[in-house]
Write an enzyme that holds these catalytic residues in place. Structure first.
Site, PDB file in Angstrom:
ATOM      1  N   LYS A  23       0.864  -1.185   0.000  1.00  0.00           N
ATOM      2  CA  LYS A  23       0.000   0.000   0.000  1.00  0.00           C
ATOM      3  C   LYS A  23       0.892   1.224   0.000  1.00  0.00           C
ATOM      4  CE  LYS A  23      -4.468   0.860   0.161  1.00  0.00           C
ATOM      5  NZ  LYS A  23      -5.651   0.063  -0.212  1.00  0.00           N
ATOM      6  N   ASP A  36      -7.190   4.175  -4.421  1.00  0.00           N
ATOM      7  CA  ASP A  36      -7.788   4.049  -3.083  1.00  0.00           C
ATOM      8  C   ASP A  36      -8.404   5.419  -2.778  1.00  0.00           C
ATOM      9  OD1 ASP A  36      -7.883   2.154  -0.615  1.00  0.00           O
ATOM     10  OD2 ASP A  36      -7.214   4.020   0.273  1.00  0.00           O
TER      11      ASP A  36
END
Ligand code: NDP
Length: 444
Positions: free
Chosen positions: A124, A164
């Site tokens: 991430k 995201d």
């Protein structure tokens, strides 16, 4: 291995990272028994090798705003684990982004990706840059500067980022363009790309649709029909929008949406026409959800979340820790039968305990929102083949993957009284796959 000792160790070694500790604690507690059935895991100190990320890259991002001022932000990429495939996970642009938040998200991503059946590791990344109020030019210049710091550590077989919070099709396009220029190659290094340059059909829809497919599987275990069910949805971004779209298609009635300023409650239901308004408002004009209430004359509650409204189903789709114990108690009191998480870790541990002790159907994001990364995985496959599949084919695969994840949760999470503990099921299924892969590859 004792889960409490692992958490104490992490808190000592990495203090001030509460979201990371929270995510690890949930997983480690639910895998403790299974882990201890394998003495070889303990011998290889598998737990520390699994909870500490492989690599954390951090860099300064320097860019120029519209007034000619030079601005700085921090950029990060947490490459958590690549035992089962290249690192894979989204990029988040939000003022709250910190190493703790990215470490929690990357950790969760590793197990989620293991559940999808596709060969992807977990990562991430992101920045504390807030796209709110920024012009298109500023967003483009920021994305380009961010990729300058990132590009050497990503690649089609190394690490494949996606979107995201704060990163949608526009931002992926800018980042992909800059990456292509720096790397001097056209590869599928980002997913969630525009359809014209390698993006998969159904990728924008995948997280929201996938969450509803997972919800259908849960409802099936109780013979409950989704038709006519009132649904509380939070957020109004990518995940929330396509959650509503699929709910409407199946005859359910979404009644709320939110953003970081407040929520709207529409007792008549958010219809297809109203959803188009939201999509335009959020994706084109980048407006506030308050404007929905102004347009359709319904209730808007500033500074609050929608969980006190009466409904049958809740689909948290905004951000982490947006459902606390009091919210969970209100949901249960109002008769909610199922909670399926589109967001990552939206429920606090106390809220999860309320759902589980009341035997409500409760799916953690790790399982329920895995549809997004699954279709990202399918985008990688299509890019490698230099081919693109029709929407129906991608959607069929997505349905199959969500049903498969559900089946694994049932397999590993069914308790002696028949209650399906989806948290336990997802954690054990994901963990066992990653653990076996790490063990097979030696001490690294
Ligand atoms: P978007 O940026 O498209 O939308 C996020 C929404 O949540 C916006 O309405 C935003 O409001 C709201 N929000 C963000 N932060 C907060 C906050 N701190 N408090 C209240 N509301 C907030 O993001 P996505 O829809 O893509 O992501 C939503 C969630 O789903 C995240 O948890 C993400 O990690 C998760 N997820 C996303 C996937 C994807 O494919 N996109 C895949 C799997 C999970 P505002 O506009 O005011 O900021």
């Amino acid at each position: 291995m004792r889960s409490s000792e692992v958490i104490d160790f992490l808190k000592r070694r990495f203090p001030n990272e509460p979201e990371y500790h929270q995510a690890v604690e949930e997983v480690v507690e639910s895998i403790e028994d299974v882990y201890n059935e394998h003495p070889e895991f303990e011998k290889a100190n598998l737990i520390e090798r699994l909870v500490i990320p492989d690599k954390i890259h951090s860099f300064r991002v320097t860019w120029v705003d519209d007034k000619g001022n030079v601005q700085t932000n921090m950029g990060y990429r947490v490459q958590h684990n690549n035992a089962i495939g290249p690192y894979k996970g989204g990029i988040r642009f939000h003022a709250s982004v910190s190493p703790s938040i990215l470490k929690f998200l990357a950790f969760e991503q590793t197990f989620k990706n293991a559940l999808t059946t596709l060969p992807m590791g977990g990562a991430k990344g992101g920045s504390d840059f807030s796209p709110r109020g920024k012009s298109d030019g500023e967003v483009m210049r920021f994305c380009q500067a961010f990729v300058e710091g990132l590009w050497r550590v990503i690649g089609p077989n190394t690490d494949v980022p996606a979107g995201d919070i704060g990163v949608g099709g526009r931002e992926i396009g800018y980042m992909f363009g800059k990456y292509k220029k720096l790397a001097e190659e056209f590869t599928g290094t980002f997913t969630g790309k525009g359809r014209e340059f390698g993006g998969s059909l159904i990728r924008p829809e995948a997280t929201g649709y996938g969450n509803v497919y997972f919800l259908l599987e849960m409802l099936k275990t109780k013979n409950i029909d989704i038709k006519g069910k009132k649904c509380l949805v939070s957020g109004s971004g990518n995940v929330a929008q396509y959650t509503c779209e699929k709910l409407l298609e199946l005859g359910a009635i979404p009644v709320t949406l939110s953003d970081s300023d407040g929520y709207i409650y529409d007792p008549d239901g958010i219809t297809e026409e109203k959803l188009r308004f939201v999509m335009e408002l959020k994706n084109l004009y980048r407006g506030r959800i308050r404007e929905y209430a102004e347009e359709y004359g319904c209730k808007y509650v500033p500074g609050a979340r929608p969980w006190g409204e009466k409904a049958d189903i809740a689909l948290p789709s905004a951000t982490q820790n947006e459902v606390d114990q009091a919210d969970a108690e209100a949901l249960v009191k109002n008769g909610v039968i199922a909670v399926s998480e589109g967001a990552n870790m939206p429920s606090t541990p106390e809220a999860i305990a309320v759902f589980q002790s009341n035997k409500i159907l409760y799916a953690p994001g790790k399982a329920a929102n895995a549809g997004g990364v699954s279709v990202s995985g399918l985008e990688m496959t299509q890019n490698s083949e230099r081919y693109s599949w029709p929407a129906e084919q991608v959607d069929e695969k997505l349905k199959w993957i969500m049903a498969n994840i559900h089946e694994n949760c049932v397999k590993y999470g069914t308790e002696s009284d028949g209650y399906i503990n989806y948290v336990k099921g997802a954690n054990i299924a994901g963990f066992m796959k990653v653990a076996k892969a790490i063990m097979s590859q030696g001490i690294l």
